[in-house]
Design an enzyme around this catalytic site. Sequence first.
Site, PDB file in Angstrom:
ATOM      1  N   GLU A  26       0.843  -1.205   0.000  1.00 13.61           N
ATOM      2  CA  GLU A  26       0.000   0.000   0.000  1.00 13.61           C
ATOM      3  C   GLU A  26       0.871   1.245   0.000  1.00 13.61           C
ATOM      4  O   GLU A  26       1.974   1.241   0.548  1.00 13.61           O
ATOM      5  CB  GLU A  26      -0.898  -0.018   1.261  1.00 13.61           C
ATOM      6  CG  GLU A  26      -1.756   1.232   1.403  1.00 13.61           C
ATOM      7  CD  GLU A  26      -2.859   1.111   2.465  1.00 13.61           C
ATOM      8  OE1 GLU A  26      -2.947   0.053   3.125  1.00 13.61           O
ATOM      9  OE2 GLU A  26      -3.617   2.090   2.623  1.00 13.61           O
ATOM     10  N   GLU A  43      -6.612  -9.066   3.454  1.00 13.13           N
ATOM     11  CA  GLU A  43      -5.808  -8.442   4.517  1.00 13.13           C
ATOM     12  C   GLU A  43      -5.878  -9.335   5.740  1.00 13.13           C
ATOM     13  O   GLU A  43      -6.967  -9.567   6.276  1.00 13.13           O
ATOM     14  CB  GLU A  43      -6.336  -7.047   4.895  1.00 13.13           C
ATOM     15  CG  GLU A  43      -5.937  -5.970   3.927  1.00 13.13           C
ATOM     16  CD  GLU A  43      -6.312  -4.562   4.406  1.00 13.13           C
ATOM     17  OE1 GLU A  43      -6.200  -4.286   5.619  1.00 13.13           O
ATOM     18  OE2 GLU A  43      -6.718  -3.764   3.558  1.00 13.13           O
ATOM     19  N   ASN A 102     -12.235  -0.618  -0.831  1.00 11.23           N
ATOM     20  CA  ASN A 102     -11.595  -1.148   0.374  1.00 11.23           C
ATOM     21  C   ASN A 102     -12.387  -0.783   1.622  1.00 11.23           C
ATOM     22  O   ASN A 102     -12.719   0.386   1.821  1.00 11.23           O
ATOM     23  CB  ASN A 102     -10.184  -0.555   0.513  1.00 11.23           C
ATOM     24  CG  ASN A 102      -9.488  -1.010   1.779  1.00 11.23           C
ATOM     25  OD1 ASN A 102      -9.113  -2.180   1.912  1.00 11.23           O
ATOM     26  ND2 ASN A 102      -9.310  -0.094   2.726  1.00 11.23           N
ATOM     27  N   GLU A 103     -12.703  -1.775   2.433  1.00 14.28           N
ATOM     28  CA  GLU A 103     -13.338  -1.575   3.754  1.00 14.28           C
ATOM     29  C   GLU A 103     -14.376  -0.456   3.728  1.00 14.28           C
ATOM     30  O   GLU A 103     -14.322   0.479   4.539  1.00 14.28           O
ATOM     31  CB  GLU A 103     -12.274  -1.314   4.825  1.00 14.28           C
ATOM     32  CG  GLU A 103     -11.334  -2.489   5.009  1.00 14.28           C
ATOM     33  CD  GLU A 103     -10.355  -2.351   6.166  1.00 14.28           C
ATOM     34  OE1 GLU A 103     -10.200  -1.239   6.708  1.00 14.28           O
ATOM     35  OE2 GLU A 103      -9.732  -3.361   6.538  1.00 14.28           O
ATOM     36  N   TYR A 144      -7.143  -8.569  11.729  1.00 15.46           N
ATOM     37  CA  TYR A 144      -5.839  -8.392  12.383  1.00 15.46           C
ATOM     38  C   TYR A 144      -5.973  -8.886  13.821  1.00 15.46           C
ATOM     39  O   TYR A 144      -6.986  -8.623  14.469  1.00 15.46           O
ATOM     40  CB  TYR A 144      -5.429  -6.911  12.380  1.00 15.46           C
ATOM     41  CG  TYR A 144      -5.152  -6.392  10.982  1.00 15.46           C
ATOM     42  CD1 TYR A 144      -3.934  -6.635  10.356  1.00 15.46           C
ATOM     43  CD2 TYR A 144      -6.114  -5.680  10.282  1.00 15.46           C
ATOM     44  CE1 TYR A 144      -3.677  -6.181   9.071  1.00 15.46           C
ATOM     45  CE2 TYR A 144      -5.875  -5.216   8.989  1.00 15.46           C
ATOM     46  CZ  TYR A 144      -4.645  -5.474   8.393  1.00 15.46           C
ATOM     47  OH  TYR A 144      -4.407  -5.028   7.116  1.00 15.46           O
ATOM     48  N   GLN A 178       1.312  -6.443   5.509  1.00 17.19           N
ATOM     49  CA  GLN A 178       1.652  -6.130   4.145  1.00 17.19           C
ATOM     50  C   GLN A 178       3.017  -6.732   3.817  1.00 17.19           C
ATOM     51  O   GLN A 178       3.464  -7.565   4.588  1.00 17.19           O
ATOM     52  CB  GLN A 178       1.629  -4.626   3.955  1.00 17.19           C
ATOM     53  CG  GLN A 178       0.249  -4.030   4.310  1.00 17.19           C
ATOM     54  CD  GLN A 178       0.063  -2.587   3.845  1.00 17.19           C
ATOM     55  OE1 GLN A 178       0.877  -2.008   3.153  1.00 17.19           O
ATOM     56  NE2 GLN A 178      -1.054  -1.976   4.256  1.00 17.19           N
ATOM     57  N   ASN A 238      -6.718   1.656   2.831  1.00 14.89           N
ATOM     58  CA  ASN A 238      -7.402   2.929   3.034  1.00 14.89           C
ATOM     59  C   ASN A 238      -6.952   3.972   2.017  1.00 14.89           C
ATOM     60  O   ASN A 238      -7.724   4.846   1.635  1.00 14.89           O
ATOM     61  CB  ASN A 238      -7.125   3.444   4.450  1.00 14.89           C
ATOM     62  CG  ASN A 238      -7.705   2.539   5.525  1.00 14.89           C
ATOM     63  OD1 ASN A 238      -8.564   1.706   5.253  1.00 14.89           O
ATOM     64  ND2 ASN A 238      -7.234   2.685   6.743  1.00 14.89           N
TER      65      ASN A 238
HETATM   66  O1  AHR Z   1      -3.210  -2.704   6.203  1.00 13.70           O
HETATM   67  C1  AHR Z   1      -3.373  -1.521   6.914  1.00 13.70           C
HETATM   68  C2  AHR Z   1      -4.789  -0.957   6.815  1.00 13.70           C
HETATM   69  O2  AHR Z   1      -5.667  -1.787   7.504  1.00 13.70           O
HETATM   70  C3  AHR Z   1      -5.371  -0.885   5.431  1.00 13.70           C
HETATM   71  O3  AHR Z   1      -5.033   0.286   4.764  1.00 13.70           O
HETATM   72  C4  AHR Z   1      -6.832  -0.926   5.691  1.00 13.70           C
HETATM   73  O4  AHR Z   1      -7.545  -1.514   4.632  1.00 13.70           O
HETATM   74  C5  AHR Z   1      -6.959  -1.698   6.980  1.00 13.70           C
HETATM   75  O5  AHR Z   1      -7.790  -1.045   7.890  1.00 13.70           O
END
Ligand code: AHR
Length: 545
Positions: free
Chosen positions: A62, A330, A207-208, A279, A387, A107
């Site tokens: 990213e 992700e 994205n999200e 995450y 990432q 993001n």
């Molecule tokens: O990977 C970091 C961030 O986590 C990304 O930009 C977003 O999609 C997620 O909230």
Amino acid sequence: MSRNTRRQFLKQAGLAGAGLAASSIFTVPGFSQAAGRTARASLGLVAPRKDFDRRVFGAFLEHLGRAVYTGVYEPGSKLSDKRGFRTDTLREVKELNVPIMRYPGGNFVSGYNWLDGVGPRKDRPTVLERAWNSLETNQFGTNDFMDWAKAVGTEPLLGFNLGTGTAEMAVAYVEYCNFARGTKWSDLRRAHGYEQPHNVKYWCLGNEMDGPWQIGRLKAREYGWKARDIAQQIRVIDPEIQLIACGSSGPGMPTYLEWDREVLEECYDMVDGLSLHVYYGNADSTGGKTERFLAMNIDMERQIQETAAVCDYVQGLKRSPKKLWLSFDEWNVWYRANSGDHTNGHGKFAPKLLEEVYNLEDALLVGGLLNTLIRRSDRVRVGCLAQIVNVIAPLMTSDKGILRQSTYYPYAMALKYATGRVLDLQMEGETYPVRAAGARGSFARDMDVPFVDAVATYDAAKKQVAVFALNRDLSNERELALSFDDITPSRVLACETITGSDLKAANTFEDPNKVVAQKLDAGTAGGKMTVKLPARSYTVIHLAV
Ligand code: AHR
């Protein structure tokens, strides 16, 4: 609340709430409880299965912090080639053999104008990037990414801006990348020096888009409607394209699964896959218990199962013959560098953001998460470790060189040894109880967690088997007794493990080999064989059969 405080939002939404009293058991498929320190796995070829898609082991790059600038691209550095690509990063990513790379966000993509990043570098504007409050010079853009992806041998997975972006610019992006010639956007690409189309097959529709932190966040039905319109136009330009709709940002979201259902009710027939993100962390605020942390891949397993169920529900509603696949685009451990200055670039160029330092226990969970992705690869076609460099990443750069963090090792093991199809595996072994940690999100329920979590792959062409085993026992070695049904291992080709006495040990530029993969004695290969898994370890056993 500022836009980029994903963590704050999830906290307010109840992720860090009190434990639940209710008890429920969810373990991995094919697992049954049995007493004793030996876990038994019987492996076979029973059900005819296809090879899994290697794209499940993808990664993510990213425009964020130092990921692109100084991670991948640093013109003028003695560590870069004449294109400005960091040769050390390039070498490492190429050696890893990453099958697919998501780009440019995250993001970031929700405020990105792809047109700013193409054409002569001197004409590209510098803009203030609002997702991470950083300076974006646009010196690295789509064509540069294509060159880099080619150099490292990975397939691009591009994202559209569905935040500030219009349908018109999303469709133009596909025409720019994939249309051969003779139209406004394809000829612009050719004028930029790229005669041949890039033919990008996989694309993320935003994205999200459910996240309050997301630029241009939409309501589920608005998003589904917009995604549908864009997808419909894109399919005219390139019918071969594979489109991924934004699923929920994670199980901690108040609209988890409901978002997915509403989005799919609007656009099911126009998309091919649905995204999942997650995450995990071992913060004190969520209990800080390694026993629980190392079991979080079971939560990922549940998330996959629940999201697939929603896809199938909408498939039924629509009487559709099409089954969606999942894109876990992700996933990672991320809980230290996820607030305050870690997520705010203060208007600077290439600031240090999300520079999470990974330790042994993080690497072990990453191994577990890879096990889950392998086990669920019947449904998960694409996966992206979020990432790849400098930002929550297995690789870190400095002005002197590159560092492999602890999490590099399980990822490298999966990329190297997991090929072919997933073997049917029935497992029995001892479990330990873990109490619920939060009202929503990871560990919302009590669980009985197997000490040993194992998966296996079989490459029919190469006649090789790889067994991946996580030993969650923090104090004891555990035996893994393997019993093969229709194939007989003849030789141990390799056996590597990641372990250590200090779960908090991490690699640094000064001390880069504290957590690395080490050789392990796997014993004698055969139809029945036993491997001793060290306490706190993630191990791969690679066999000729
Ligand atoms: O990977 C970091 C961030 O986590 C990304 O930009 C977003 O999609 C997620 O909230």
